[in-house]
Enzyme design. Structure first.
Site, PDB file in Angstrom:
ATOM      1  N   ASP A 192       1.252  -1.433   0.264  1.00  0.00           N
ATOM      2  CA  ASP A 192       0.301   0.270  -0.017  1.00  0.00           C
ATOM      3  C   ASP A 192       0.330   1.153  -0.358  1.00  0.00           C
ATOM      4  O   ASP A 192       1.117   2.542  -0.345  1.00  0.00           O
ATOM      5  CB  ASP A 192      -0.949   0.178   1.487  1.00  0.00           C
ATOM      6  CG  ASP A 192      -1.373   1.342   0.960  1.00  0.00           C
ATOM      7  OD1 ASP A 192      -2.396   1.978   0.416  1.00  0.00           O
ATOM      8  OD2 ASP A 192      -2.227   1.909   2.412  1.00  0.00           O
ATOM      9  N   SER A 217      -5.938   6.136   0.245  1.00  0.00           N
ATOM     10  CA  SER A 217      -6.679   5.251  -0.311  1.00  0.00           C
ATOM     11  C   SER A 217      -7.728   5.037  -0.230  1.00  0.00           C
ATOM     12  O   SER A 217      -8.216   4.516   0.828  1.00  0.00           O
ATOM     13  CB  SER A 217      -5.393   3.962   0.111  1.00  0.00           C
ATOM     14  OG  SER A 217      -3.867   3.509   0.768  1.00  0.00           O
ATOM     15  N   GLN A 267      -5.190  -0.059  -7.231  1.00  0.00           N
ATOM     16  CA  GLN A 267      -5.308   0.660  -6.050  1.00  0.00           C
ATOM     17  C   GLN A 267      -5.881   1.861  -6.572  1.00  0.00           C
ATOM     18  O   GLN A 267      -5.198   2.436  -7.760  1.00  0.00           O
ATOM     19  CB  GLN A 267      -3.925   1.251  -5.382  1.00  0.00           C
ATOM     20  CG  GLN A 267      -4.939   1.932  -4.441  1.00  0.00           C
ATOM     21  CD  GLN A 267      -3.214   1.819  -2.804  1.00  0.00           C
ATOM     22  OE1 GLN A 267      -2.945   3.278  -3.101  1.00  0.00           O
ATOM     23  NE2 GLN A 267      -3.538   0.943  -2.394  1.00  0.00           N
TER      24      GLN A 267
END
Length: 299
Positions: A192, A217, A267
């Site tokens: 991430d 995110s 993402q």
């Protein structure tokens, strides 16, 4: 690192976090065959997170689980996970080639870079000095080393050369045991970091820029292709094809040091300018449109 991702069974299909850790710049608590996760609310590292697991399907080859994380009665995170057994027999296999980049041992770590800048630069930016000190003091569990090196000025201002691609090596700072499930969890954790930032650098900015109002995110997807150790160097090759309407999307490929593609990621995240920067750019657009309009009238 192991304690930061472990959970404790407290009832059937219900688990509680053992230890939470919040890295610098994170809004809150950070954090198979494939998974698709949605980040709904920031987690509070001062309170335990309760994880509820729903067993969606148990087949011969595949099993599916839905995980819901909650704090204070509110759902902060949901994730669909798919697990598979190892396919037997002859199977098709191909992969893209890992890009040729500098060896990680020849590159400085992110913390090394901040320490060097603080020693060699008399920056007048209080915001940068604060961020640099927090980065250095942050007991980071992962060693990140960027292949794309920026100048001191770019790092201080966050205004960087436009690039829709980013590459970085990473691994844990300490050795881990041989539990490959643990390694997969840590790779998921590390994947991430820095992914959506490439959507910003595609526009000539980074998370450190005073023009950036918010980066976070929204969802995160991973496909695990092969086992890999998180305490060995892994190359994260990232590109961002699009930013629009305050959001950006990025795709990543994670390779082991021998060139094996072990994970693919995707993402979408918030990539939002500050109100001041939006106002500045709006005025610039109005000026340019007015100037072009006057030119057309004269013609």
């Amino acid at each position: 690192m192991k304690d930061a991702i472990e959970v404790q069974l407290i009832d059937t299909n219900i688990y509680k976090s053992k230890e939470l850790w919040q890295p610098y710049r994170a809004r809150g608590a950070f954090g198979g065959q494939s998974l698709h996760a949605y980040f709904l609310l920031a987690g509070n590292v001062d309170r335990p997170i309760i994880y509820t697991v729903e067993r969606m399907r148990d087949g011969k080859s595949y099993a599916t689980r839905m995980v819901k994380a909650s704090q204070r009665g509110k759902t902060i995170f949901v994730c669909n996970c798919s697990f598979s057994t190892l396919e037997e027999g002859i199977t098709l296999s191909h992969q893209v080639t890992m890009p040729t980049v500098a060896n990680p041992e020849s590159l400085p770590s992110d913390l090394d870079i901040f320490q060097k800048i603080l020693r060699s630069t008399k920056s007048e930016s209080k915001q940068f000095l604060l961020r640099a000190e927090k980065n250095i003091n942050d007991n980071s569990l992962i060693d990140y080393r960027a292949v794309n090196q920026y100048s001191n000025e770019e790092i201080i201002t966050g205004n960087v050369k436009t690039d829709a691609h980013g590459r970085r090596w990473f691994k844990t700072r300490g050795a881990l045991n041989d539990d490959m499930k643990l390694h997969a969890c840590i790779i998921a954790y590390a994947s991430d970091s820095g992914l959506i930032n490439v959507a910003a650098t595609a526009n000539g900015l980074s998370y450190n820029s005073e023009s950036m109002g918010m980066m976070a995110s929204l969802d995160h997807t991973m496909w695990f292709h092969a086992p890999a150790r998180a305490d060995d160097w892994l190359l994260y090759d990232i590109h961002s094809p699009r930013t629009n309407h305050g959001r950006g999307v990025a795709f990543g490929k994670i390779y082991s040091s021998d060139g094996t593609l072990v994970v693919t990621t995707a993402q979408e995240g918030i990539v939002r300018l500050t109100e001041a920067e939006q106002k500045k750019r709006r005025k610039q657009l109005e000026f340019e449109n007015g100037f072009l309009g006057n030119c057309r009238c004269q013609l």
